[in-house]
Design an enzyme around this catalytic site. Sequence first.
Site, PDB file in Angstrom:
ATOM      1  N   GLU A   1      -0.014  -5.747  15.200  1.00 18.35           N
ATOM      2  CA  GLU A   1       0.105  -5.707  13.742  1.00 18.35           C
ATOM      3  C   GLU A   1       1.547  -5.577  13.285  1.00 18.35           C
ATOM      4  O   GLU A   1       1.964  -6.217  12.320  1.00 18.35           O
ATOM      5  CB  GLU A   1      -0.717  -4.548  13.177  1.00 18.35           C
ATOM      6  CG  GLU A   1      -0.682  -4.469  11.669  1.00 18.35           C
ATOM      7  CD  GLU A   1      -1.579  -3.384  11.108  1.00 18.35           C
ATOM      8  OE1 GLU A   1      -1.725  -3.321   9.877  1.00 18.35           O
ATOM      9  OE2 GLU A   1      -2.143  -2.604  11.897  1.00 18.35           O
TER      10      GLU A   1
ATOM     11  N   GLU B   1       0.794  -1.230   0.000  1.00 22.66           N
ATOM     12  CA  GLU B   1       0.000   0.000   0.000  1.00 22.66           C
ATOM     13  C   GLU B   1       0.827   1.281   0.000  1.00 22.66           C
ATOM     14  O   GLU B   1       0.254   2.372  -0.074  1.00 22.66           O
ATOM     15  CB  GLU B   1      -0.969  -0.022   1.180  1.00 22.66           C
ATOM     16  CG  GLU B   1      -2.063  -1.069   0.992  1.00 22.66           C
ATOM     17  CD  GLU B   1      -2.864  -1.306   2.257  1.00 22.66           C
ATOM     18  OE1 GLU B   1      -2.638  -0.598   3.255  1.00 22.66           O
ATOM     19  OE2 GLU B   1      -3.719  -2.207   2.245  1.00 22.66           O
TER      20      GLU B   1
END
Length: 681
Positions: free
Chosen positions: A616, A472
């Site tokens: 994460e 991304e």
Amino acid sequence: MKKYIFNHVFFFLMLCGSNYLYSQDPWKLSADKPDSNNYYGETVANGMIGIISSPEPLKVKEVVLAGTYDIYKRGRVSSFIPNYNLLNMKLAFNGESVQTYNINNYKQELDMRNGAFTGSFQFKDLATVTYSYYALRHLPHCIMMVVNINTQKDTEINVENLLETPSSLNNQQNYFQNITNTHVNIPLLTSVAFTPTGRSKIAVSNTFLFDEGKKLQPEILHRMNDADMHAMSFDKKIKAGKTYSFALIGSLISSDHINDPYNEAERLTIYAALEGKSRLLNRHMQEWNSLWQSDIQVEGDPQAQQDIRSMLYHLYSFTRKSTSLSPSPMGLSGLGYNGHVFWDTEIWMFPPMLLLHPEIAKSMIEYRYQRLDAARKKAAIYGYDGAMFPWESADSGAEETPVNALTGAFEHHVTGDVAIAAWQYYLVTGDKEWLKEKGWPILKATAEFWASRVEKNDKGEYEIKNVVAADEWAENIDNNAYTNGTAIRNLQYASKCATVLGVIAPKEWTLIADKILISKMSNGVTREHDSYTDQNIKQADANLLAYPLKLITDKEQIERDLKYYQTKIPQSDTPAMTQAIFSLLYSRLEDSDQAYHWFKDAYQPNLNPPFRVISECKGGTNPYFSTGAGGVLQAVIMGFGGLDIDAAGGIKQVKSVLPKNWKKLTITGIGIEKKTFVLTH
């Protein structure tokens, strides 16, 4: 390496004969003297309700309810809503409240095998207290806390259960009543409120459950604090040397689940109360035992065994069968990512669940099927044919990405990810009726999208321009390797689906798939996108063409891509899935050292105390990252275990390698036949 396959159901329970190392108990995660300054909560969940632990005794930090969204403090998009805390309990001995500072021998423990969170402590010289809470697996909207008090001296306890309406909810109404007949008295503490915009009604109802009969149970008092808060409580005198036990039962449900949540919350609480503590626990444990028929057992690496089982536990906790719910990247461990559904589900969490519990994976793909019409609308408003799934999805299936993130308008590979998952479900289950009714509509509509999305160049190749990559950090680029790869597979699988069903598919689907551009750099490495030179990347992208897409099968090419891109991943601020893919691919290349290195790197730097919950990013503080767990489980099952979804249907085993320190890997309950795979050196 020896490989054995058993076609009968096989379930092996690894028991730890000693608790000399809590961190390596294969079924339990423990914390002695929980420290609120270094504490990341553990989740107990049943696929509908998530309960996040607190370092405070008899408390929980947060309760999450799946399937209910509204706009609240997170931009102009929907999110999970801060909800009622059903387990807000206060306990006092002789008028002195239990607090973290006035107890001793405080310990917490998660029992993964039985889906139970337990705390225990000594209160001065008066009593030992043990409490356990459960998100009841067989009753998706119900929870229970069981409290046992063992006294050393005569004492009087006061127990209070407090229901406080969070600031996220409006127009609350509080109710208290006793349901009384000849054999029972059930006190009901109930609150009803609306989500911020009034879109949904939420109801919660609690009751105490006593071992004493109706005539001997304590009197329940009701207290209104203010409009936002009310409580029920009781007093009880206990003689020295006695054990006193009671339970708190609660139900949480919204109008997103049923038309009349107020009445249903109270009905469910009454039902659970009259089922009784023993029956509730037996049913709950039976359900968890059934889940654990699909298990992963490691011999030779106790810490890896515990960590892998924790990952299984969390994915099992965040999902359930016979629903149309799908997990967000953080599952039911909090409000992270607004509770939205991303590609994380189809590419990272879905594959291990598909092999372990196809019936649960079915719920995940059902979520997408029920939102297919919304995906058609999105495609139409962006000028494309077919169906274009949103990057972030909630209840309606409309795009829910905040407008400041370009992913919502440009990260299109999620459409192919959904189609790939649908085809994989058919391959594993062989359910042709499902394929006809639900799989084909998904595959057909998504193939139509890609056929309208591609652009033909002067060389006769097809390009996909102006996308956000799976990496991304690469925004508004052309011919992203992974996006183009998902389009290829989507078109191919749709054509195969048509053949299976005897339907005529457009010939252009195959023609386009054969000519979608995947390019290489001068060094022979698969190019991530047209403008890529040597930039760092956020996460695996081009490497995904080797797995899960399996478009690149040449071992030299796979290794070339691995060695190049593994140097492009920074050591911080990148999500945990990438290293899992590296591990999986190295396993299949039979490089044991590299496979084990990347396996450990995929999650160990992301662990948080005291329960080793996964964040994460490395050093991150936002557990539980179920996407990362899904990736690591694929590294174990599809990497070390070599299990693979056969293009011809079913599950096969490909050549792979175990870590050198693992003596044996056993994977049970695989596929609809519940096979067991055993691998040894």
